[in-house]
Design an enzyme around this catalytic site. Sequence first.
Site, PDB file in Angstrom:
ATOM      1  N   SER A 184       0.826  -1.191   0.000  1.00 29.79           N
ATOM      2  CA  SER A 184       0.000   0.000   0.000  1.00 29.79           C
ATOM      3  C   SER A 184       0.870   1.255   0.000  1.00 29.79           C
ATOM      4  CB  SER A 184      -0.941  -0.052   1.208  1.00 29.79           C
ATOM      5  OG  SER A 184      -2.101   0.671   0.973  1.00 29.79           O
ATOM      6  N   ASP A 394      -7.691  -6.570  -6.294  1.00 30.32           N
ATOM      7  CA  ASP A 394      -7.656  -5.230  -5.697  1.00 30.32           C
ATOM      8  C   ASP A 394      -8.098  -4.179  -6.703  1.00 30.32           C
ATOM      9  OD1 ASP A 394      -7.177  -3.173  -3.894  1.00 30.32           O
ATOM     10  OD2 ASP A 394      -5.050  -3.030  -4.404  1.00 30.32           O
ATOM     11  N   HIS A 452      -6.034  -6.706  -1.995  1.00 27.84           N
ATOM     12  CA  HIS A 452      -5.068  -5.666  -1.645  1.00 27.84           C
ATOM     13  C   HIS A 452      -4.015  -6.198  -0.672  1.00 27.84           C
ATOM     14  CE1 HIS A 452      -3.815  -1.482  -1.060  1.00 27.84           C
ATOM     15  NE2 HIS A 452      -3.850  -1.674   0.248  1.00 27.84           N
TER      16      HIS A 452
END
Length: 702
Positions: A184, A394, A452
């Site tokens: 991230s 994601d 994700h």
Amino acid sequence: MKLILSTLIVFIHTLLVSALPTKEGSDPNSAKKYLVSDLPGLHENITPDNSIPLMFAGQLEIYPETDTHYFFWKFSDSNPETVTNRTIFWLNGGPGCSSMDGALLETGPFRINSQQQVISNNGSWHKMGDIIYVDQPAGTGFSYSDTYITDLDQVAEYFLKFMEKYYELFPEEIGYEIYFAGESYAGQYIPYIADAILQRNKKLVDGEHKYDLRGVLIGNGWVSPNEQSLSYLPFFKDHGLIDVHHPKWATLLAKHEQCQKIVNKIDSTFDDGVVHYYEVSSSTCEAILTDLLEYTQDTASEKDQRCVNMYDYTLRDSYPSCGMNWPYELVNVGPFLRQEKVMHQLNLINLKKWNECNGRVGRTFQARHSIPAVHLLPELAKEIPVMLFNGANDIICNSQGVLSYLQKLQWNGETGFTNKDNQISWIYDNKEVGYIIWERNISFINIYNSSHMVPYDLPDVSRALIDLITGKYDEKDVDGKKSFVTYPLGSRKESDASADGEENAGSDKVPGDSPSQTIDPMISSSTASSSSVESSLSSSTASADSDSTSSKFTRLIQLAVILVIFWGVYVLYASYKSRPSSIIKKPTNNTSNVTRSSAGKKKNVQWADQLNQFEDDERTQEPNQGIIAKAIGKITGSKDTRGRYAPVQRGNGNEYIDDIELGEGLSDPNVDEFIIGSDDDEEQGQAHSGAATHNQKQKPMN
């Protein structure tokens, strides 16, 4: 007589405690001070005992002048099959989100059950090397400071200081091979830290040791913000989440075109080395995802199934949470880490209440004077492998966006992948789990059936990423396709390993074509005579041995003191019993009543850390934030604060408790800042905060 006996008991206890040798690790520079020996469920749920990892944790002081402490939690395999002198630093994103997500939901040896106890994660990365989870920047998770930092160059500066202090605790590890991994917004942190390490290695002074950085792994990284956002509309269309006949299609297309103009402008000035406001400001492009999540609601479905989960498009959530109630086990992690006994077991000196994300850290960290990390990848690829892996499901940091910025990027003499359709199948445990494109020291890996947070969904598959970046795989032709084959832990066939050894003349393969100046990621089995478990404690062994004789002598003194005291107690008791019975009178009723009344009164005593917790609980939160208010942590702001520090407020407003990595608030186009939702279950009264905070709106930073 009771008073005499009580006094004697206290006296005995005091003598015993004072006679005990100093606790191991009382020296602040001793690694033993940070040893973790117990956790709820550790010995009940993690069996056999030799499978329990060796653990160190605590708040390590890095800048005393600002009371800055970074919390770390280190895991080492206590029973390794082979000794690998390898260190992996794991970082989560936000900015301002704790790496305990990684430790307890993803790549660490434990998960947390509903009873707030640790249970095994069979895909833990600590089997591939020592792994250290660090809460950073200061203020994140269990880390704390009097000041918060604002830019990415400071992230690198602070982390190098942390590494310096870390290697003072574990000097035997300073020569280990180093990898950085994370996901991230760590896609911004990791390139900056890696670049700072490589620059440091070129300017070593006497007494300094080289940090043997061997590679970086970035999962679903927020590396090129605007380019990533430009992929949202195509992603929704390609995955059947919207079509051109949707009544809002024209509106969405217009915003997409606005974003395209911004990206075109970024491309035209990409190589000038200047930080441009239109590149570090990403609110226009990010607004596309906000609108898509709103316009694609399924209002006919159950309330908790109306919105696409932005972290896994195959899942659904309530609107406007849209993924904030995920991952589902997060509701167990917060209560676990907030237990006072757990805080003590993790050796905290500041019993700070843990929250997944700290909004004040995120809002202060504006990165207005830092070029996005995508600019750093070409220089990194000259020296180390750069692995970008993505969960295929994601949305927020999707594969299309990653491939888009890579195809524009120039590195090692070429632009982009020369043939991105030349995909290598990745086979793990006899199943195709994804595909790989690897050229000139940069790789892209698309991993099927994952979100994700790839290690959350596929922990054992994700662990094999270490095998890929270190060359521990086999190249085969599977069903007519070139394939890289990796295996479950310890199950690589001897014949394959032997053949691989002959083919590569004793060295590990380096996937792709590396430039001549590249440092090959060769991670061979170490022939060191001691394991990492032994070496981690070696610095304290000598002192322990030297204390053994004095400890025996001390115990003899203790035994003698105990015998003397018990003899004295016996003499007093015998004297007391020999008194005439007429001397001992029963108290009168009045006296008895007074005594009972007095004895029945109890003082209300509270520990200092309880009072601190109550103060934390009474702190008010800021007003609620905007619609996604939790999705993309933006690197923006308005004031020139390069090199400056934002003081941490005391009293009301000291802690802003927030939710999942990559939060954002886009309801006001004039507001360009980091926004995420609250994750404090107790303060917000929610099992998970995402659903509780979707109306929050953040004030602009001053």
